[in-house]
Design a protein around this motif. Structure first.
Motif, PDB file in Angstrom:
ATOM      1  N   THR A 254      16.037  48.475  52.882  1.00 26.68           N
ATOM      2  CA  THR A 254      16.236  47.767  53.913  1.00 26.68           C
ATOM      3  C   THR A 254      17.003  46.185  53.778  1.00 26.68           C
ATOM      4  N   GLY A 255      17.344  45.647  54.744  1.00 26.16           N
ATOM      5  CA  GLY A 255      17.961  44.165  54.492  1.00 26.16           C
ATOM      6  C   GLY A 255      19.426  44.299  54.717  1.00 26.16           C
ATOM      7  N   HIS A 256      20.189  45.318  54.992  1.00 27.15           N
ATOM      8  CA  HIS A 256      21.705  45.352  55.076  1.00 27.15           C
ATOM      9  C   HIS A 256      22.315  45.168  53.641  1.00 27.15           C
ATOM     10  N   ARG A 257      21.938  46.109  52.697  1.00 27.09           N
ATOM     11  CA  ARG A 257      22.725  46.027  51.368  1.00 27.09           C
ATOM     12  C   ARG A 257      24.095  46.361  51.846  1.00 27.09           C
ATOM     13  N   MET A 258      24.827  46.139  50.702  1.00 29.23           N
ATOM     14  CA  MET A 258      26.399  46.153  50.951  1.00 29.23           C
ATOM     15  C   MET A 258      27.106  46.452  49.623  1.00 29.23           C
ATOM     16  N   MET A 259      28.438  46.872  49.841  1.00 31.02           N
ATOM     17  CA  MET A 259      29.453  47.138  48.876  1.00 31.02           C
ATOM     18  C   MET A 259      30.610  46.633  49.340  1.00 31.02           C
ATOM     19  N   VAL A 260      31.228  45.948  48.287  1.00 28.90           N
ATOM     20  CA  VAL A 260      32.779  45.404  48.554  1.00 28.90           C
ATOM     21  C   VAL A 260      33.648  46.066  47.359  1.00 28.90           C
ATOM     22  N   ALA A 261      34.619  46.513  47.678  1.00 28.04           N
ATOM     23  CA  ALA A 261      35.634  47.189  46.950  1.00 28.04           C
ATOM     24  C   ALA A 261      36.532  46.441  46.393  1.00 28.04           C
ATOM     25  N   GLU A 262      36.752  46.378  44.985  1.00 27.79           N
ATOM     26  CA  GLU A 262      38.082  45.674  44.408  1.00 27.79           C
ATOM     27  C   GLU A 262      38.749  46.950  44.288  1.00 27.79           C
ATOM     28  N   ALA A 263      39.763  47.103  45.187  1.00 23.00           N
ATOM     29  CA  ALA A 263      40.694  47.963  45.304  1.00 23.00           C
ATOM     30  C   ALA A 263      42.021  47.713  45.645  1.00 23.00           C
ATOM     31  N   TRP A 264      42.997  47.796  44.610  1.00 17.96           N
ATOM     32  CA  TRP A 264      44.357  47.190  44.535  1.00 17.96           C
ATOM     33  C   TRP A 264      45.113  48.298  45.375  1.00 17.96           C
ATOM     34  N   VAL A 265      45.039  48.447  46.688  1.00 17.19           N
ATOM     35  CA  VAL A 265      45.618  49.618  47.153  1.00 17.19           C
ATOM     36  C   VAL A 265      46.407  48.976  48.436  1.00 17.19           C
ATOM     37  N   ARG A 266      47.895  49.725  48.658  1.00 15.26           N
ATOM     38  CA  ARG A 266      48.536  49.371  49.683  1.00 15.26           C
ATOM     39  C   ARG A 266      49.182  50.735  50.047  1.00 15.26           C
ATOM     40  N   PRO A 267      49.344  50.831  51.546  1.00 14.41           N
ATOM     41  CA  PRO A 267      49.325  49.869  52.359  1.00 14.41           C
ATOM     42  C   PRO A 267      47.730  49.493  52.949  1.00 14.41           C
ATOM     43  N   GLN A 268      47.707  48.697  53.879  1.00 15.46           N
ATOM     44  CA  GLN A 268      46.287  48.251  54.277  1.00 15.46           C
ATOM     45  C   GLN A 268      45.726  49.506  54.895  1.00 15.46           C
ATOM     46  N   GLN A 282      32.824  46.474  52.926  1.00 21.52           N
ATOM     47  CA  GLN A 282      33.844  45.345  52.774  1.00 21.52           C
ATOM     48  C   GLN A 282      35.020  45.958  51.685  1.00 21.52           C
ATOM     49  N   ALA A 283      36.162  45.435  51.567  1.00 20.53           N
ATOM     50  CA  ALA A 283      37.007  45.387  50.792  1.00 20.53           C
ATOM     51  C   ALA A 283      37.785  44.233  50.555  1.00 20.53           C
ATOM     52  N   PHE A 284      37.918  43.925  49.198  1.00 15.80           N
ATOM     53  CA  PHE A 284      38.743  42.665  49.169  1.00 15.80           C
ATOM     54  C   PHE A 284      40.382  42.784  49.620  1.00 15.80           C
ATOM     55  N   ASN A 285      40.724  41.677  50.508  1.00 10.85           N
ATOM     56  CA  ASN A 285      42.004  41.708  51.042  1.00 10.85           C
ATOM     57  C   ASN A 285      43.149  41.113  50.147  1.00 10.85           C
ATOM     58  N   PHE A 286      43.605  42.006  49.032  1.00 15.31           N
ATOM     59  CA  PHE A 286      44.379  41.168  48.187  1.00 15.31           C
ATOM     60  C   PHE A 286      45.841  41.084  48.941  1.00 15.31           C
ATOM     61  N   ASP A 287      46.149  41.663  49.745  1.00 15.67           N
ATOM     62  CA  ASP A 287      47.542  41.244  50.499  1.00 15.67           C
ATOM     63  C   ASP A 287      47.259  39.906  51.019  1.00 15.67           C
ATOM     64  N   TYR A 288      46.322  39.347  51.376  1.00 15.86           N
ATOM     65  CA  TYR A 288      46.179  37.972  51.689  1.00 15.86           C
ATOM     66  C   TYR A 288      46.276  37.122  50.564  1.00 15.86           C
ATOM     67  N   LEU A 289      45.732  37.471  49.216  1.00 18.16           N
ATOM     68  CA  LEU A 289      45.620  36.801  48.095  1.00 18.16           C
ATOM     69  C   LEU A 289      46.961  36.617  47.596  1.00 18.16           C
ATOM     70  N   LEU A 290      47.786  37.740  47.820  1.00 19.22           N
ATOM     71  CA  LEU A 290      49.237  37.684  47.241  1.00 19.22           C
ATOM     72  C   LEU A 290      50.292  37.109  48.256  1.00 19.22           C
ATOM     73  N   ALA A 291      49.762  36.850  49.515  1.00 15.36           N
ATOM     74  CA  ALA A 291      50.862  36.345  50.384  1.00 15.36           C
ATOM     75  C   ALA A 291      51.325  34.897  49.855  1.00 15.36           C
ATOM     76  N   ARG A 292      52.647  34.609  50.024  1.00 12.89           N
ATOM     77  CA  ARG A 292      53.293  33.418  49.642  1.00 12.89           C
ATOM     78  C   ARG A 292      53.141  32.268  50.706  1.00 12.89           C
ATOM     79  N   TRP A 293      53.514  30.915  50.372  1.00 12.27           N
ATOM     80  CA  TRP A 293      53.175  29.974  51.170  1.00 12.27           C
ATOM     81  C   TRP A 293      54.316  30.074  52.425  1.00 12.27           C
ATOM     82  N   ASP A 294      54.148  30.852  53.432  1.00 15.88           N
ATOM     83  CA  ASP A 294      55.080  31.227  54.220  1.00 15.88           C
ATOM     84  C   ASP A 294      54.340  31.508  55.599  1.00 15.88           C
TER      85      ASP A 294
END
Length: 540
Positions: A254-268, A282-294
C-alpha cells in the motif's frame, strides 16, 4: 476526485549520507546525523528524501559497491538507526526512497567470493559474467569493452584463463541478469526494504543490467553521462522484463510505492520505455540536467520531455545536479555556461562564483515552475558551488585514479555540507576533520548564515517550494507565452507566470501577468523590468 500518487508531483531531496551530517564525530555523515537534520528538510518544504547507498560495503565507490544488501554499513549506523530515521521521516510527512544497486555487487559480496572459490562453469560463477580470455593462454580480455571509470572492463582471475566483467571499477563485478537466481535474490531485497516501510527505490544504472549475450566488441567510448545508451552493454530491450516484475512486487504494498530509473538513455522516446504503465514510475531527466544556459535549448528539452512522458502517462522529472557531476551553481559560472566538465580542479577554468549562483537562483525558478516531479541535490538550496581547487591527495573517486587524473572525478560535488560558519567542519561534525576537505568559501554558505536572511538562497528555495505547493504547480500544465526576446522564457502554469531572462540585458515584464510574488535577485521586487540572468514568478 481520485487522489494522484504522491510521486507524480513530489519534490525529492537527495541525501548523500556520508556528506550530509556526521552524528558521531568520525568525519563521515551517518543515519543519526540525518535524523538530527530531518526537521530542516521538513521546513525546507520537500516531499521526500532519497538516500544514496548506506549498505554494507568496502566503500571502493562510496557505497555503490554493495557487500550486503540486507544491512547497514557500520560507517552509517545500524538497521535500528535506519528504522528510527524512517519512522521520524514519516512523522514529518517525508517519504523515503533508498538507492538500489542491481547492476553489480562488491567483489567482497559473499556471492563473488564464492565465485572465485569455485571452478569454471560452476553455479557460483554463473551469477556473474565470467568469460574465457583471448590469446594462446587467455592472456587477453574476452572483448575490447572499456570501463565507465576508465581502463578495461575486464579483470583476469589470477592463475586462470577466465576474466570477469565490470563496467565500473574492478571491485564492482557485474551480475548476470539472465540468471534466475539473481532475479529471485533481488525480489527478496526489494521486499526486505518494502517490509521495513520504504516508499520507493532509485535504481542505479537501470539501463545496464542486460548485455547482448554474444558480448561483441564495441569501439565507442564510455562515459558516465553522454555515452550511456550506446553500445551492446546498455539499454537492451530485455531489461524491461525485470522492471515489469518489480512493478508487480511494488503493487503488493500500500501507499503508492515507486521506482525512479537512473538511465542515461537517449533519445527521450527510449527513456519513456522505462516508465510505461507497468514498469517504473519515474526516470531521471538527464537531458534537462545536460541542457546549456540557452533559452531555445531549454525550451526544446522541456517540450520533448513532456511529450514523451505524457505519451506513456508518466510524470516528467526535472533535475539540475546530483552526486555524479559538477554542481550547477559552478557549471553555470563557466565561460560556456552549463557545460559539463568531468570535474574541476585548480588547473581548470575556475567558474565565476557570483554569476554561477545568480544563474542557479534563476534556474530553480524555471525548474520548480514546471509540472511534474523535481529532484534537488543536497546543498543546492544553499547555493553551494563545487570544491574546484581540491588537492589531488584528497581525491577518492575511482574515476580519478583509474584514469591517472585525466578525469578529475566527482569528489568536488560530494564535499560535506556547511551548517555553522564558526564551528569545526562548519558544523558537519564535531572533530573538524571531514572525509573530504571543505573549501574556505563554504563558510559564507553555511545554513546559520542564511537562516534569518530573507534574501538568501535558502530563503528563496523555501519561498518557491511553498508557492509551488500552494499553486499545485506539480499537478499543473505548461503553456508557453510570447517572450520579449530570444533569450527569454515565459511560461504559464495555472495562475502562475514565470519569466526567466537568460540573457545579459534587462527585458520588460508582461504587464498583464499579475503581481511579482518571487524574484531570483535579492532585494526589492522588480516592477516593470527584469535584469539579465534573473527570473520572477507572477500571480494574477
Amino acid at each position: 476526485m481520485t487522489q494522484q500518487p504522491w510521486w507524480r508531483s513530489a519534490v525529492i531531496y537527495q541525501i548523500y549520507p556520508r556528506s550530509f551530517m556526521d552524528g558521531n564525530g568520525d568525519g563521515v555523515g551517518d543515519l543519526p546525523g540525518i535524523v538530527e537534520r530531518l526537521p530542516y528538510l521538513a521546513q525546507l518544504g520537500v516531499d521526500a528524501i532519497w538516500l544514496s547507498p548506506f549498505y554494507r560495503s568496502p566503500q571502493a565507490d562510496a557505497g555503490y559497491d554493495v557487500a550486503d544488501y540486507h544491512d547497514v554499513d557500520p560507517l552509517f549506523g545500524t538497521l535500528a538507526d535506519f528504522d528510527a530515521m524512517l519512522k521520524q521521516a514519516h512523522l514529518l510527512d517525508l517519504r523515503v526512497i533508498v538507492d538500489l544497486v542491481p547492476n553489480h555487487t562488491s567483489d567482497e559480496h559473499a556471492w563473488f567470493r564464492a565465485a572465485l572459490a569455485s571452478p569454471e562453469g560452476s553455479p557460483e560463477r554463473a551469477r556473474y559474467i565470467f568469460r574465457e580470455g583471448q590469446g594462446a593462454h587467455g592472456e587477453l580480455p574476452p572483448n575490447n569493452w572499456q570501463s565507465v571509470f576508465g581502463g578495461p572492463a575486464w579483470t583476469r582471475v589470477p592463475g586462470e584463463r577466465q576474466w570477469y566483467l565490470h563496467l565500473f571499477d574492478s571491485k564492482q563485478p557485474d551480475l548476470d541478469w539472465r540468471n534466475p537466481e539473481v532475479r529471485d535474490a533481488f525480489d527478496d531485497i526489494l521486499r526486505f526494504w518494502l517490509d521495513r516501510g520504504v516508499d520507493g527505490f532509485r535504481v542505479d544504472v537501470a539501463h545496464g543490467l542486460i548485455k547482448q549475450p554474444e558480448l561483441p566488441d564495441w569501439d565507442g567510448s564510455q562515459a558516465m553521462v553522454e555515452g550511456g545508451s550506446m553500445g551492446p552493454m546498455w539499454d537492451q530491450d530485455e531489461v524491461h522484463e525485470i522492471y515489469r516484475r518489480w512493478h508487480r512486487i511494488l503493487e503488493e504494498y500500500t501507499g503508492h510505492r515507486m521506482m525512479v530509473a537512473e538511465a542515461w538513455v537517449r533519445p527521450q522516446a527510449r527513456l519513456a520505455h522505462y516508465i510505461r504503465a507497468d514498469e517504473m514510475q519515474q526516470a531521471f531527466n538527464f537531458d534537462y540536467l545536460l541542457a546549456r544556459w540557452d533559452a531555445g535549448e531549454l525550451r526544446e528539452v522541456i517540450d520533448d520531455s513532456l511529450a514523451q512522458t505524457q505519451a506513456v502517462g508518466a510524470p516528467t522529472t526535472w533535475v539540475m545536479s546530483n552526486h555524479d557531476g559538477v554542481r550547477h551553481a559552478s557549471r553555470l559560472g563557466l565561460s560556456q555556461p552549463g557545460a559539463r566538465p568531468h570535474g574541476i580542479d585548480s588547473h581548470g577554468e575556475q567558474p565565476d562564483e557570483a554569476l554561477g549562483l545568480r544563474r542557479a537562483r534563476a534556474a530553480i525558478m524555471l525548474t520548480l515552475a514546471l509540472p511534474g516531479s523535481a529532484y534537488l541535490y543536497q546543498g543546492e538550496e544553499l547555493g553551494l558551488p563545487d570544491h574546484t581547487t581540491m588537492a589531488a591527495e584528497y581525491r577518492q573517486d575511482p574515476t580519478y585514479h583509474r584514469t591517472a587524473g585525466r578525469e578529475i572525478g566527482r569528489d568536488g560535488c560530494r564535499v560535506p555540507l556547511p551548517w555553522q560558519a564558526q564551528a569545526p567542519a562548519y558544523g558537519f561534525g564535531s572533530d573538524g576533520m571531514p572525509w573530504l576537505p571543505q573549501p574556505e568559501s563554504f563558510r559564507r554558505y553555511a545554513v546559520d548564515q542564511q537562516e534569518d536572511d530573507g534574501d538568501s538562497t535558502l530563503a528563496l528555495y523555501r519561498q518557491l517550494l511553498a508557492l509551488r505547493r500552494e499553486h499545485e504547480l506539480g499537478e499543473g500544465s505548461l503553456e508557453w507565452l510570447e517572450a520579449p526576446g530570444p533569450e527569454v522564457l515565459v511560461l504559464r502554469n495555472g495562475a502562475l507566470t514565470a519569466v526567466i531572462n537568460l540573457g545579459h540585458d534587462p527585458v520588460a515584464l508582461p504587464s498583464s501577468a499579475g503581481n511579482v510574488q518571487a524574484c531570483s535577485l535579492p532585494g526589492a521586487l522588480p516592477n516593470t523590468e527584469l535584469p539579465g540572468n534573473a527570473a520572477v514568478w507572477l500571480v494574477g
